[in-house]
Design an enzyme around this catalytic site. Structure first.
Site, PDB file in Angstrom:
ATOM      1  N   GLU A 175      -8.082  -5.098   3.573  1.00  0.00           N
ATOM      2  CA  GLU A 175      -7.846  -6.529   3.371  1.00  0.00           C
ATOM      3  C   GLU A 175      -9.092  -7.233   2.838  1.00  0.00           C
ATOM      4  O   GLU A 175      -9.604  -8.191   3.445  1.00  0.00           O
ATOM      5  CB  GLU A 175      -7.375  -7.173   4.672  1.00  0.00           C
ATOM      6  N   GLU A 380       0.583  -1.604   5.728  1.00  0.00           N
ATOM      7  CA  GLU A 380       0.744  -2.292   7.014  1.00  0.00           C
ATOM      8  C   GLU A 380       1.961  -3.184   6.939  1.00  0.00           C
ATOM      9  O   GLU A 380       2.112  -3.955   5.981  1.00  0.00           O
ATOM     10  CB  GLU A 380      -0.458  -3.191   7.341  1.00  0.00           C
TER      11      GLU A 380
HETATM   12  C1  BG6 Z   1      -4.026  -6.861   9.474  1.00  0.00           C
HETATM   13  C2  BG6 Z   1      -5.228  -6.031   9.830  1.00  0.00           C
HETATM   14  O1  BG6 Z   1      -4.463  -8.079   9.035  1.00  0.00           O
HETATM   15  O2  BG6 Z   1      -3.143  -7.228  10.454  1.00  0.00           O
HETATM   16  C3  BG6 Z   1      -5.087  -5.256  11.111  1.00  0.00           C
HETATM   17  O3  BG6 Z   1      -5.571  -5.156   8.787  1.00  0.00           O
HETATM   18  C4  BG6 Z   1      -4.388  -6.131  12.130  1.00  0.00           C
HETATM   19  O4  BG6 Z   1      -6.351  -4.827  11.511  1.00  0.00           O
HETATM   20  C5  BG6 Z   1      -3.004  -6.463  11.621  1.00  0.00           C
HETATM   21  O5  BG6 Z   1      -4.328  -5.583  13.401  1.00  0.00           O
HETATM   22  C6  BG6 Z   1      -2.149  -7.257  12.567  1.00  0.00           C
HETATM   23  O6  BG6 Z   1      -2.832  -8.385  13.022  1.00  0.00           O
HETATM   24  P1  BG6 Z   1      -3.019  -8.677  14.558  1.00  0.00           P
HETATM   25  O7  BG6 Z   1      -3.913  -9.826  14.603  1.00  0.00           O
HETATM   26  O8  BG6 Z   1      -1.666  -8.925  15.097  1.00  0.00           O
HETATM   27  O9  BG6 Z   1      -3.624  -7.445  15.140  1.00  0.00           O
END
Ligand code: BG6
Length: 482
Positions: A175, A380
């Protein structure tokens, strides 16, 4: 039509949220090791000195360091084709500046890759997922220091050489576009400020923004250099970038809202994508820099490096969308993944207020593919939810299955639209620490981990209902989603 036969189905994690063993095996502290837990209403704070009486979630995270064999077996049982993970930079170079790499750290990841191979799972490795060694953060104010480029390139080279026969797919920075946000300043860029400050503190003065965009420029150069070196070490490597997918719709069809949404997509997504895929700063950045008083410190030769080190594929995270409005009366905000916007009346939201928008994934895939025409990968996507153990002792998570099903359907539509999609790694396949809040309660996994927000629990793993559901999805290459 449908997903390609070699589609990379799997799950994703990051060392600082998953691995633990923060001071074992010769590992040095990294930036997240200095960040406390929090909640949505009590943002995470960070400390210059680690206080032994305070609980830091990354220190043990969910103990992959000691449980990698069990976890990889579970992933293998689900039929994973691919596992996205990150190498913890300070496990390889404990301060970031050490003369020689830490052999024990190198060996740990050999063991992980050997186990993945045994289960027929292809690793996808992020070199830097919010894991700058604390030593570099302290000495150089993170990525603002130009010297960090050389330290990163040396680290990347060490990894490429050590794992050249075990890893084919790499990502340089997780990111990278998050660096522009308050959160990204400390997590993504490792830039410090006053001690004990909340991570999300944003300061948009021209001085701060100039430092932030210079730090980001250093990451661009470091990424491009790593791509060139990686391809020299093994021409078979496929090295991608990784962007936080930020989709903002114009709140109304007022042309001003529509234009504002376009502009926000430009700076939010295309800016980093353009530098890393096309190999140069885009035209609209000039005006953005001018309007915000931003001066990026570049050196001669940087442009050539950016042009040479373009990535082989574009990967991104996608969780949610929001709206952009130019009307000062429209103020109702939605929560979000490191960024937020106006609430969309057509969408429902997760327990953490993130708006659920599968159709937006199809839009995003088409928009990005249309611009770059390089293979894409969703690395993701997932639902952070408050899973409860039922009376029968099991975790029933139909809401997660529903979320994933709809997003996979949207991906399938995009593939039928003609988008070249390499794979899908669902975020947090094993429950892990939330990056934004530091909570354990916000769970994403197919596999439950016994651990709570305060660090209690014995780490044992349990399959949720979504485990068998995803197994079937993989078995049928995304055909059976029911
Ligand atoms: C992404 C990141 O932004 O979102 C992860 O690359 C992160 O590291 C994921 O865990 C989900 O966000 P969160 O804040 O719910 O963990």
């Amino acid at each position: 039509m449908g997903f390609s036969k070699d589609f990379l189905w799997g799950g994703a994690t990051a060392a600082n949220q998953y691995e633990g063993g923060w001071n074992e095996g010769g590992k040095g502290p990294s930036v997240p090791d200095h960040i406390r837990g929090g909640t949505v209403s009590a943002p995470r704070l960070w400390d210059k000195e680690i206080d032994p009486d305070i609980y830091y979630p990354s220190h043990q995270a969910v103990d992959f360091y000691h449980r990698y064999e069990e976890d990889i077996d579970l992933m293998g049982d689900m039929g994973f084709k691919c596992f996205r993970m990150s190498i913890n930079w300070s496990r390889i170079y404990p301060t970031g500046m050490d003369e020689n790499p830490n052999e024990e750290g190198i060996e740990f990841y050999h063991k992980v890759f050997r186990k993945l191979k045994e289960r027929g799972i292809e690793p996808l490795v992020t070199l830097s997922h919010y894991e700058l060694p604390w030593g570099l953060s302290e000495k150089y104010d993170g990525w603002y220091g130009r010297d960090v480029i050389d330290h990163f390139v040396r680290y990347a080279k060490t990894c490429f050489e050590a794992y050249k026969d075990e890893v084919k797919y790499w990502l340089t920075f997780n990111e990278i576009n998050i660096g522009m946000s308050g959160f990204g300043k400390i997590m993504g860029l490792g830039m410090q400020g006053e001690d004990h400050q909340p991570m999300f503190k944003a300061d948009n003065s021209p001085e701060t923004l100039s430092r932030v965009f210079t730090a980001l420029h250093h990451q661009f150069v470091a990424s491009a250099k790593a791509v060139v070196i990686g391809h020299e070490i093994n021409p078979e490597f496929r090295i991608g970038n990784m962007i936080a997918g930020m989709l903002g719709y114009g709140y109304t069809c007022n042309p001003n809202d529509v234009f504002a949404a376009d502009q926000s997509f430009n700076m939010g997504n295309f800016f980093c994508g353009d530098v890393q895929v096309r190999g140069h700063y885009p035209y609209y950045a000039k005006r953005y820099f001018k309007d915000n008083g931003i001066k990026v410190e570049m050196e001669p030769g940087d442009e050539e490096i950016l042009a040479k080190g373009t990535v082989d594929f574009y990967s991104f995270s996608y969780y949610m969308s929001s709206c952009i409005s130019t009307d000062p009366e429209v103020t109702e905000k939605a929560a979000g993944n490191m960024f937020s916007g106006i609430k969309n009346p057509y969408l429902e939201a997760s327990d953490w207020g993130w708006q659920i928008d599968p159709a937006g994934l199809r839009t995003y895939l088409n928009r990005v593919y249309g611009r770059y025409e390089v293979p894409l990968m969703v690395v993701e996507n997932g639902l952070g939810a408050n899973d409860e153990i039922s009376e029968d002792g099991k975790i029933h998570d139909p809401y997660r299955i529903d979320y994933l099903r709809k997003h996979i359907k949207a991906m399938k539509e995009a593939v039928e639209d003609g988008v070249e999609l390499m794979g899908y790694t669902m975020w947090g396949c094993v429950d892990l620490v939330s990056a934004s809040t530091g909570e354990m309660k916000k769970r994403y996994g197919f596999i439950y981990v016994d651990r709570d927000n305060d660090g209690n629990g014995d780490f044992h793993r349990e399959k949720k209902d979504s485990f068998d559901w995803y197994k079937k999805v993989i078995e049928t290459n995304g055909e059976d989603l029911e």
